[in-house]
Design a protein around this motif. Structure first.
Motif, PDB file in Angstrom:
ATOM      1  N   GLU A  45      38.209  35.033  30.358  1.00 13.94           N
ATOM      2  CA  GLU A  45      37.034  35.684  30.938  1.00 13.94           C
ATOM      3  C   GLU A  45      37.107  35.428  32.440  1.00 13.94           C
ATOM      4  OE1 GLU A  45      32.135  35.657  30.594  1.00 13.94           O
ATOM      5  OE2 GLU A  45      33.291  33.989  29.762  1.00 13.94           O
ATOM      6  N   TYR A  46      37.442  36.465  33.185  1.00 14.04           N
ATOM      7  CA  TYR A  46      37.725  36.321  34.607  1.00 14.04           C
ATOM      8  C   TYR A  46      36.488  36.581  35.463  1.00 14.04           C
ATOM      9  CZ  TYR A  46      42.676  36.472  33.300  1.00 14.04           C
ATOM     10  OH  TYR A  46      43.900  36.211  32.752  1.00 14.04           O
ATOM     11  N   MET A  47      36.136  35.590  36.285  1.00 11.54           N
ATOM     12  CA  MET A  47      35.084  35.797  37.270  1.00 11.54           C
ATOM     13  C   MET A  47      35.629  36.698  38.380  1.00 11.54           C
ATOM     14  SD  MET A  47      32.014  35.268  38.414  1.00 11.54           S
ATOM     15  CE  MET A  47      31.405  33.906  37.405  1.00 11.54           C
ATOM     16  N   LEU A  48      34.852  37.699  38.763  1.00  6.72           N
ATOM     17  CA  LEU A  48      35.264  38.599  39.835  1.00  6.72           C
ATOM     18  C   LEU A  48      35.053  37.905  41.178  1.00  6.72           C
ATOM     19  CD1 LEU A  48      33.889  42.008  38.498  1.00  6.72           C
ATOM     20  CD2 LEU A  48      36.269  41.219  38.534  1.00  6.72           C
ATOM     21  N   ASP A  49      36.036  37.124  41.589  1.00  6.37           N
ATOM     22  CA  ASP A  49      35.965  36.360  42.830  1.00  6.37           C
ATOM     23  C   ASP A  49      37.305  36.469  43.565  1.00  6.37           C
ATOM     24  OD1 ASP A  49      37.658  34.774  41.321  1.00  6.37           O
ATOM     25  OD2 ASP A  49      36.254  33.106  41.093  1.00  6.37           O
TER      26      ASP A  49
END
Length: 246
Positions: free
Chosen positions: A98-102
């Motif tokens: 689950e990738y944080m959009l950062d």
């Protein structure tokens, strides 16, 4: 008929072959399972409710959980071996993220260092405080790279709660929405539950996941097992099966 007559068993809610595409079952890698024993216990409880297929999604978040693809795959192998050793031969698992959009995600995307749920579907999330300032560009770049962004739990982003048009804009930008089953419980509060049902009834979700971190989550999810919810959720369950089966 009252609400109690509307209740069903949680195993009746889930169709055979359901794939959970959002969970935190890998041991010691984020805020989910802490040990391999925790992981096995969670899988056992979920299996009893009728889920045997898991696309597991540990957090990847710059400065907090900078889990590399290599580490995630190592933990996947550890869990697979432990499940077989403990007799769970009919459980399928696949580790994604689950990738944080950062900024960290932007670098991973540039390097093509991503673990899809399956094919080119990747699970992404945003901060609960505010969306990325460059959100439109990020979504564009994801798709330029050939990936399909699946936005985790859009109902939890309270800065969008009073503006359905923002959700519509995200879908127009190419996002597919993934509902958290926990959002239909008391877990995140009434505003989140209200928004979840609004998006659900408007047909704005494509997929669904449990977002299980610990055994309390599994217990809470039993609350949503009603005939009404089954009717609302069945199309999403079917999408999960069609798109993410092993």
């Amino acid at each position: 008929m009252g609400i109690f007559n509307n209740k069903i068993n949680i195993s009746e809610l889930y169709p055979k072959g359901l794939v959970d595409i959002h969970s935190h079952l890998l041991p010691g890698i984020d805020d989910g399972a802490k040990t391999i024993e925790d992981s096995i216990g969670l899988v056992k409880r979920m299996q009893k409710q009728g889920i045997n297929n898991f696309r597991i999604t540990p957090h990847v978040l710059g400065g907090v959980w900078e889990n590399s693809s290599e580490l995630i795959k190592e933990k996947e192998a550890e869990l697979k071996a432990a499940l077989i050793e403990n007799g769970f031969h009919d459980v399928n698992i696949h580790a994604s993220a689950e990738y944080m959009l950062d900024d960290n995600f932007s670098q991973l995307l540039e390097n093509d260092d991503l673990l899809p749920l399956k094919d080119k579907y990747i699970l992404v999330e945003m901060s609960f405080f505010n969306p990325p300032f460059n959100l439109d560009d990020l979504l564009f770049q994801i798709q330029v790279k050939g990936y399909i962004p699946v936005l985790a739990h859009p109902e939890r982003y309270n800065y969008y709660h009073d503006n359905i048009a923002q959700y519509e804009k995200l879908i127009e930008a190419g996002c597919l929405f993934q509902l958290n089953l926990l959002s239909l419980t008391e877990q995140y509060g009434k505003p989140t539950t209200k928004t979840a049902y609004t998006l659900l009834k408007k047909g704005m979700y494509t997929f669904v996941g449990t977002d299980t971190h610990h055994k309390r989550h599994i217990h809470l999810i039993k609350e949503i097992a009603t005939k009404k919810n089954k009717k609302l959720l069945t199309p999403l369950f079917e999408n999960n099966i069609e798109t993410f089966s092993f």
